[in-house]
Design a protein around this motif. Sequence first.
Motif, short mmCIF file in Angstrom:
data_model
loop_
_atom_site.label_atom_id
_atom_site.label_comp_id
_atom_site.label_asym_id
_atom_site.label_seq_id
_atom_site.Cartn_x
_atom_site.Cartn_y
_atom_site.Cartn_z
N ALA A 60 0.82 -1.21 0.00
CA ALA A 60 0.00 0.00 0.00
C ALA A 60 0.85 1.26 0.00
O ALA A 60 0.43 2.31 -0.50
CB ALA A 60 -0.92 0.00 1.21
N ASP A 61 2.07 1.15 0.55
CA ASP A 61 2.97 2.30 0.62
C ASP A 61 3.96 2.35 -0.54
O ASP A 61 4.84 3.20 -0.57
CB ASP A 61 3.75 2.29 1.94
CG ASP A 61 2.85 2.52 3.14
OD1 ASP A 61 1.84 3.25 2.98
OD2 ASP A 61 3.13 1.97 4.22
N GLY A 62 3.84 1.41 -1.47
CA GLY A 62 4.75 1.40 -2.62
C GLY A 62 5.89 0.41 -2.50
O GLY A 62 6.84 0.47 -3.30
N GLY A 63 5.80 -0.51 -1.54
CA GLY A 63 6.84 -1.51 -1.36
C GLY A 63 6.41 -2.87 -1.84
O GLY A 63 5.47 -3.00 -2.63
N PHE A 64 7.08 -3.91 -1.33
CA PHE A 64 6.80 -5.27 -1.78
C PHE A 64 6.29 -6.18 -0.67
O PHE A 64 6.12 -7.38 -0.88
CB PHE A 64 8.07 -5.87 -2.41
CG PHE A 64 8.47 -5.18 -3.68
CD1 PHE A 64 7.89 -5.52 -4.89
CD2 PHE A 64 9.41 -4.16 -3.66
CE1 PHE A 64 8.26 -4.88 -6.06
CE2 PHE A 64 9.78 -3.50 -4.82
CZ PHE A 64 9.20 -3.86 -6.03
N GLY A 65 6.08 -5.63 0.52
CA GLY A 65 5.44 -6.39 1.59
C GLY A 65 6.27 -7.49 2.20
O GLY A 65 5.74 -8.47 2.72
N GLY A 66 7.59 -7.37 2.15
CA GLY A 66 8.46 -8.36 2.78
C GLY A 66 8.48 -8.20 4.29
O GLY A 66 8.10 -7.17 4.83
N GLY A 67 8.96 -9.24 4.96
CA GLY A 67 9.04 -9.21 6.42
C GLY A 67 10.44 -9.40 6.92
O GLY A 67 11.42 -9.24 6.19
N ALA A 68 10.54 -9.80 8.19
CA ALA A 68 11.85 -9.94 8.83
C ALA A 68 12.68 -11.06 8.21
O ALA A 68 13.91 -10.95 8.13
CB ALA A 68 11.66 -10.19 10.32
N VAL A 69 12.04 -12.12 7.77
CA VAL A 69 12.78 -13.22 7.16
C VAL A 69 13.41 -12.78 5.85
O VAL A 69 14.57 -13.10 5.55
CB VAL A 69 11.87 -14.44 6.95
CG1 VAL A 69 12.61 -15.53 6.17
CG2 VAL A 69 11.39 -14.99 8.28
N GLU A 70 12.66 -12.03 5.05
CA GLU A 70 13.20 -11.53 3.79
C GLU A 70 14.38 -10.58 4.04
O GLU A 70 15.39 -10.64 3.32
CB GLU A 70 12.10 -10.82 2.99
CG GLU A 70 11.09 -11.73 2.33
CD GLU A 70 10.08 -12.32 3.31
OE1 GLU A 70 9.40 -13.30 2.95
OE2 GLU A 70 9.97 -11.81 4.45
N THR A 71 14.24 -9.74 5.04
CA THR A 71 15.35 -8.85 5.40
C THR A 71 16.57 -9.66 5.83
O THR A 71 17.71 -9.33 5.47
CB THR A 71 14.92 -7.89 6.52
OG1 THR A 71 13.85 -7.07 6.07
CG2 THR A 71 16.09 -7.00 6.95
N MET A 72 16.34 -10.71 6.61
CA MET A 72 17.44 -11.58 7.05
C MET A 72 18.17 -12.18 5.85
O MET A 72 19.41 -12.21 5.82
CB MET A 72 16.90 -12.68 7.95
CG MET A 72 17.96 -13.67 8.46
SD MET A 72 17.26 -15.04 9.42
CE MET A 72 16.48 -15.98 8.09
N LEU A 73 17.43 -12.64 4.86
CA LEU A 73 18.04 -13.25 3.69
C LEU A 73 18.89 -12.25 2.92
O LEU A 73 20.00 -12.58 2.46
CB LEU A 73 16.94 -13.82 2.77
CG LEU A 73 16.10 -14.95 3.35
CD1 LEU A 73 14.99 -15.34 2.38
CD2 LEU A 73 16.96 -16.16 3.69
#
Length: 383
Positions: A60-73
Amino acid sequence: MDFDLTEEQQLLKDSIASFLTDTYDFDSRKRFAAQAGGFSKEVWGKFAELGLLGLPFSEADGGFGGGAVETMLVMEQFGKALVLEPYLATVILGGGVLRHAGSAEQKAALIPAIAEGSLTLALATTERFSRYDLFDVQTTAKKDGSSWVLDGEKSVVVNGATADKIIVTARTSGARRDKAGIGLFLVPGDAPGVTRRDTATQDGTHVAEITLTGVRVGPEAVIGDPAGGLAVVERVADEAIAALSAEALGAMEELHNLTVDYLKQRKQFGINIGSFQALQHRAAEMFVALEQARSMAMLAAMTSETEDVAERQAMASAAKVQIGRSAKFIGQQAVQLHGGIAMTMEYKGGHYFKRLTMIDTLFGDADHHLSKVAEYGQLVSAA
């Protein structure tokens, strides 16, 4: 608990690893470090094309909706390649403040620009005498009509010299170490009254000393409650610790692999030194420390999004303790097993140890967080 990655997460991990393998070898990193700001604008643009810069923001804010696991990767792969680009400063720190406290108007104006790679941020919280206490703030923000006037100094601001905008913690009321009365203000990097002094750190990243002298910002620059910003900063710091733990994990894994490969190749007395049982034991101990760090990095990622503040902070501190201890042990063993070559600027091994040392000091070193874990244990036992 299922620790397997989803198909999308595995694809994300593989695509980042492939890109960095093709783009970010050690010689390329040295070229990037010599560029203005200490990183490659071209690589930053590629990160935007891959969707990494918009990854943790909601769709909704223009991102891709990833979470903490995606950031960790992402951060784990960045640690393996010793990435210099200001992902932590812009996406994790500055972006984290916007995610948790930004108004709809602020998000609409800033998050798409971050995602496309045209806007970089920095988060300025540390001051000369504050050490690791995020609530120790002497920088002031005084109301003047509808505007705010900021005065003070910020130290060791990651990416602070080149950031397009700086998110500054400033005291709107109360005494220096009060936990209430702290606001967050969005300041243009080139605003009148802002002075920035760039410094390259030992690991190749850049930080800045920032002076604010009568810097005037409008009401649109206030992020969230002008007296309740500390809770936001603490939450972002916990998320940053989880991200840094993943980055450290990647660096430690690569340093361990580098050391084992060296033991297999280096010869002494006509045989490979990797055949010496004592050195095999030390490499095995490095692996044990690595796996301990991996467990805690995963725990930090999984708990970084919880709304239970006490649990989130306790798990972040526990991860920081283990990451710091494992990083120190693996780095020291790698230097010892490599010998003099590990201390040269031309060899990659020493640069991993430098980065791991810097990660240990960001948002509190292992000793600092060990005391916080002990405090949490006392609270649990008292309950």
